[in-house]
Scaffold this motif. Structure first.
Motif, PDB file in Angstrom:
ATOM      1  N   CYS A   1      -2.139  -0.753  -6.453  1.00  0.00           N
ATOM      2  CA  CYS A   1      -1.787  -0.415  -5.071  1.00  0.00           C
ATOM      3  C   CYS A   1      -2.658   0.745  -4.566  1.00  0.00           C
ATOM      4  O   CYS A   1      -2.651   1.824  -5.158  1.00  0.00           O
ATOM      5  N   PRO A   2      -3.411   0.546  -3.478  1.00  0.00           N
ATOM      6  CA  PRO A   2      -4.256   1.640  -2.962  1.00  0.00           C
ATOM      7  C   PRO A   2      -3.420   2.681  -2.225  1.00  0.00           C
ATOM      8  O   PRO A   2      -2.322   2.396  -1.730  1.00  0.00           O
ATOM      9  N   LYS A   3      -3.959   3.884  -2.120  1.00  0.00           N
ATOM     10  CA  LYS A   3      -3.258   4.999  -1.478  1.00  0.00           C
ATOM     11  C   LYS A   3      -4.164   5.617  -0.424  1.00  0.00           C
ATOM     12  O   LYS A   3      -5.330   5.920  -0.700  1.00  0.00           O
ATOM     13  N   PHE A   4      -3.594   5.833   0.781  1.00  0.00           N
ATOM     14  CA  PHE A   4      -4.352   6.417   1.886  1.00  0.00           C
ATOM     15  C   PHE A   4      -3.436   7.345   2.675  1.00  0.00           C
ATOM     16  O   PHE A   4      -2.199   7.249   2.605  1.00  0.00           O
ATOM     17  N   ALA A   5      -4.080   8.229   3.468  1.00  0.00           N
ATOM     18  CA  ALA A   5      -3.309   9.162   4.284  1.00  0.00           C
ATOM     19  C   ALA A   5      -2.627   8.455   5.439  1.00  0.00           C
ATOM     20  O   ALA A   5      -1.540   8.848   5.867  1.00  0.00           O
ATOM     21  N   GLY A   6      -3.246   7.415   5.980  1.00  0.00           N
ATOM     22  CA  GLY A   6      -2.672   6.704   7.108  1.00  0.00           C
ATOM     23  C   GLY A   6      -3.337   5.356   7.299  1.00  0.00           C
ATOM     24  O   GLY A   6      -4.257   4.961   6.554  1.00  0.00           O
ATOM     25  N   LEU A   7      -2.893   4.657   8.335  1.00  0.00           N
ATOM     26  CA  LEU A   7      -3.400   3.318   8.597  1.00  0.00           C
ATOM     27  C   LEU A   7      -4.862   3.350   9.036  1.00  0.00           C
ATOM     28  O   LEU A   7      -5.635   2.441   8.700  1.00  0.00           O
ATOM     29  N   ALA A   8      -5.260   4.381   9.774  1.00  0.00           N
ATOM     30  CA  ALA A   8      -6.651   4.466  10.231  1.00  0.00           C
ATOM     31  C   ALA A   8      -7.598   4.595   9.039  1.00  0.00           C
ATOM     32  O   ALA A   8      -8.668   3.968   9.007  1.00  0.00           O
ATOM     33  N   GLN A   9      -7.219   5.399   8.045  1.00  0.00           N
ATOM     34  CA  GLN A   9      -8.062   5.556   6.860  1.00  0.00           C
ATOM     35  C   GLN A   9      -8.129   4.252   6.058  1.00  0.00           C
ATOM     36  O   GLN A   9      -9.181   3.894   5.512  1.00  0.00           O
TER      37      GLN A   9
ATOM     38  N   VAL B   1      -8.352  -6.256   8.537  1.00  0.00           N
ATOM     39  CA  VAL B   1      -7.763  -5.128   9.268  1.00  0.00           C
ATOM     40  C   VAL B   1      -6.257  -5.194   9.078  1.00  0.00           C
ATOM     41  O   VAL B   1      -5.658  -6.276   9.090  1.00  0.00           O
ATOM     42  N   ALA B   2      -5.637  -4.027   8.856  1.00  0.00           N
ATOM     43  CA  ALA B   2      -4.211  -3.942   8.533  1.00  0.00           C
ATOM     44  C   ALA B   2      -3.415  -3.429   9.716  1.00  0.00           C
ATOM     45  O   ALA B   2      -3.893  -2.598  10.502  1.00  0.00           O
ATOM     46  N   TYR B   3      -2.151  -3.909   9.826  1.00  0.00           N
ATOM     47  CA  TYR B   3      -1.241  -3.514  10.899  1.00  0.00           C
ATOM     48  C   TYR B   3       0.161  -3.341  10.325  1.00  0.00           C
ATOM     49  O   TYR B   3       0.479  -3.885   9.263  1.00  0.00           O
TER      50      TYR B   3
ATOM     51  N   VAL C   1       0.855  -1.183   0.000  1.00  0.00           N
ATOM     52  CA  VAL C   1       0.000   0.000   0.000  1.00  0.00           C
ATOM     53  C   VAL C   1       0.895   1.238   0.000  1.00  0.00           C
ATOM     54  O   VAL C   1       2.111   1.152   0.169  1.00  0.00           O
ATOM     55  N   GLU C   2       0.245   2.377  -0.160  1.00  0.00           N
ATOM     56  CA  GLU C   2       0.951   3.659  -0.067  1.00  0.00           C
ATOM     57  C   GLU C   2       0.264   4.491   1.006  1.00  0.00           C
ATOM     58  O   GLU C   2      -0.895   4.868   0.856  1.00  0.00           O
ATOM     59  N   LEU C   3       0.986   4.754   2.099  1.00  0.00           N
ATOM     60  CA  LEU C   3       0.446   5.499   3.233  1.00  0.00           C
ATOM     61  C   LEU C   3       1.197   6.816   3.366  1.00  0.00           C
ATOM     62  O   LEU C   3       2.424   6.824   3.545  1.00  0.00           O
ATOM     63  N   GLY C   4       0.472   7.914   3.272  1.00  0.00           N
ATOM     64  CA  GLY C   4       1.106   9.220   3.382  1.00  0.00           C
ATOM     65  C   GLY C   4       2.127   9.480   2.297  1.00  0.00           C
ATOM     66  O   GLY C   4       3.124  10.175   2.530  1.00  0.00           O
TER      67      GLY C   4
END
Length: 502
Positions: A259-267, A167-169, A142-145
């Motif tokens: 590959c999905p992109k999100f601001a952070g793990l919570a999102q 759920v991701a960690y 994934v891509e986080l931030g």
């Protein structure tokens, strides 16, 4: 090893020419056992290589076979090569070379191709509602931030309804396993009777013969809290929980390609939970006339209700350093200064670290997942500043202390004056009792006055912290006497007539 031409010459010289074994060995510069072996050989000897042991690969065989089994169901273009599988094992901690992995993959593919046209046979299974749930981990990109990362994805799948939860960690640790179960049971609205696992270390300590296992004691506390039965699969038998194994490949195709992109793990986790509900609208694999959501609505009332959430932490005991720090997961966290040099307990959860001693909570920090980081609460070091106010200027906990603008300006001005650090420390000590908000108001009033000194700041803060005086009662008439006394000044003249004895 000698060739067939040597074997023919040796047999001809011995059986036809009558030469002895010693003479043939001496002339051909061979050993006598080799000559004797050639005399009994009718065909050219073939080199039979024995099985080569791979001790460094032994701990990763089950994982590698599981990967191969999952990717065998994927289209050929989406399967990883032996080199890519080797790199994946290196990311999991494998420290061996590439050759054992290549040989293992080659033997595994040969075993699958040994019987062309004949697939491995299985017995179709049928699970009653509310009984079985399967669990597994997978690695996803994934891509986080804005930073490409690899996360560990926890997979749950109810065997009857096929309802999944994801759920991701950042990593695959025991406290992550606990948190994943807590989230899954909250999502399902109940607990199934049995959960099926691989023999992962967070769940199983020792593998015995057959189905006998010694489960991890802390994991058993989770199972006892929610009253479910843990079941561990046979090693290298991923088909025993084939539903969730198949889910891993499907989820990678449905949700992580591209590959999905999100601001952070919570999102990311919020999106995964939403997608789990949306994918439940797909047809059920066996009951095609019904959706997964319909079967889950039938199964949900049969799950055991959750009465209380489990406190899923992993606890360790350690001594607080002289710099008021404890180490946990390659990072350091601050503890109140009065506990320096004493033994405390650290409790790691998926997102927090708590420091506990004598039944009381000493400190709580948001957990860091890097390495070598130091997380400090400046208030923990206030007793040290009382004795060493000079540490305010260069102390690591205070250099990046995020303070309100007014407090930061007053601090910087006070530090320009002699003993200004001591005055600011005294203000912090007062603020510990009076409240941080009053310190901010005192700094604002001090700046408005135009005189920024220690005495002015302390005087302002003390006035703000002074308890409010009771209001004066107004409008209540004073009590009146019914019979007012008459003033008689002559009584004082009688005192003059009194004679005193000498």
């Amino acid at each position: 090893m000698i060739g067939m031409e040597f074997i023919a010459e040796i047999r001809r010289r011995h059986f036809v020419g009558g030469e002895s074994v010693s003479a043939i060995a001496r002339d051909l510069q061979l050993s006598r056992p080799t000559v004797r072996k050639a005399l009994t050989a009718l065909e050219e000897p073939a080199y039979k290589r024995r099985h080569q042991p791979c001790p460094k690969l032994d701990d990763f065989r089950a994982r590698l076979e599981r990967w191969l089994d999952v990717e065998y169901r994927l289209p050929r273009r989406q399967r990883r090569t032996a080199r890519r599988l080797f790199e994946g094992l290196q990311a999991e901690g494998y420290r061996g070379s590439y050759d054992p992995v290549q040989r293992f993959v080659k033997r595994w593919k040969a075993s699958r191709a040994s019987s062309p046209g004949v697939a491995q046979a299985f017995v179709p299974l049928a699970f009653p509602p509310g009984e079985t749930c399967q669990f597994d981990w997978s690695r996803e990109a994934v891509e986080l931030g804005g930073i490409p990362q690899t996360v560990k994805l926890a997979h749950f799948r109810l065997a009857y309804s096929r309802q999944m939860f994801l759920v991701a960690y950042p990593r695959e640790a025991q406290e992550m396993v606990f948190d994943a179960h807590i989230r899954a049971f909250a999502f399902y609205g109940g607990v199934p009777a049995r959960l099926v696992y691989d023999n992962l270390k967070a769940v199983v300590d020792t593998i015995f013969a057959g189905k006998e296992r010694q489960f991890n004691r802390r994991f058993l506390a989770l199972a006892n809290h929610y009253l479910f039965e843990p079941v561990a699969c046979t090693p290298e038998s991923g088909w025993e929980k084939g539903q969730v194994e198949n889910q891993v490949g499907n989820v990678r195709e449905w949700l992580f390609t591209p590959c999905p992109k999100f601001a952070g793990l919570a999102q990311l986790n919020a999106w995964l939970e939403t997608r789990c509900r949306e994918l439940a609208a797909r047809p059920h694999p066996t009951a095609e006339s019904r959706a997964v959501a319909d079967c889950f609505a039938e199964e949900r009332p049969l799950l055991r209700p959750v009465t209380a959430s489990f406190d899923g932490y992993v606890e360790n005991s350690m001594r607080v350093s002289s710099t008021c720090l404890v180490q946990a997961d390659c990072n350091r966290y601050s503890v109140p200064a009065e506990w320096a040099g004493q033994v405390v307990s650290t409790r790691l959860t998926a997102d927090t670290l708590r420091v506990v001693a004598d039944g009381q909570l000493l400190a709580e920090h948001a957990r860091c997942f890097g390495r070598g980081q130091m997380v400090c609460n400046p208030w923990h070091y206030l007793p040290v500043l009382e004795k060493k106010p000079g540490a305010l200027r260069h102390g690591a906990p205070f250099r990046e202390w995020e303070l309100p603008a007014a407090i930061r300006v007053v601090r910087d001005r006070l530090l320009r004056h002699p003993k200004g650090d001591k005055a600011f420390v005294e203000a912090l000590l007062l603020a510990r009792e009076a409240g941080f908000d009053r310190l901010e108001v005192a700094c604002e009033l001090t700046l408005k006055s135009g005189v920024v000194t220690g005495p002015v700041l302390l005087n302002t803060l003390r006035r703000l912290a002074e308890p409010a005086r009771p209001r004066r009662l107004e409008g209540v008439p004073a009590p009146a006497l019914r019979l007012e006394p008459v003033a008689d000044c002559g009584r004082y003249d009688s005192l003059r007539e009194v004679r005193h004895a000498h």
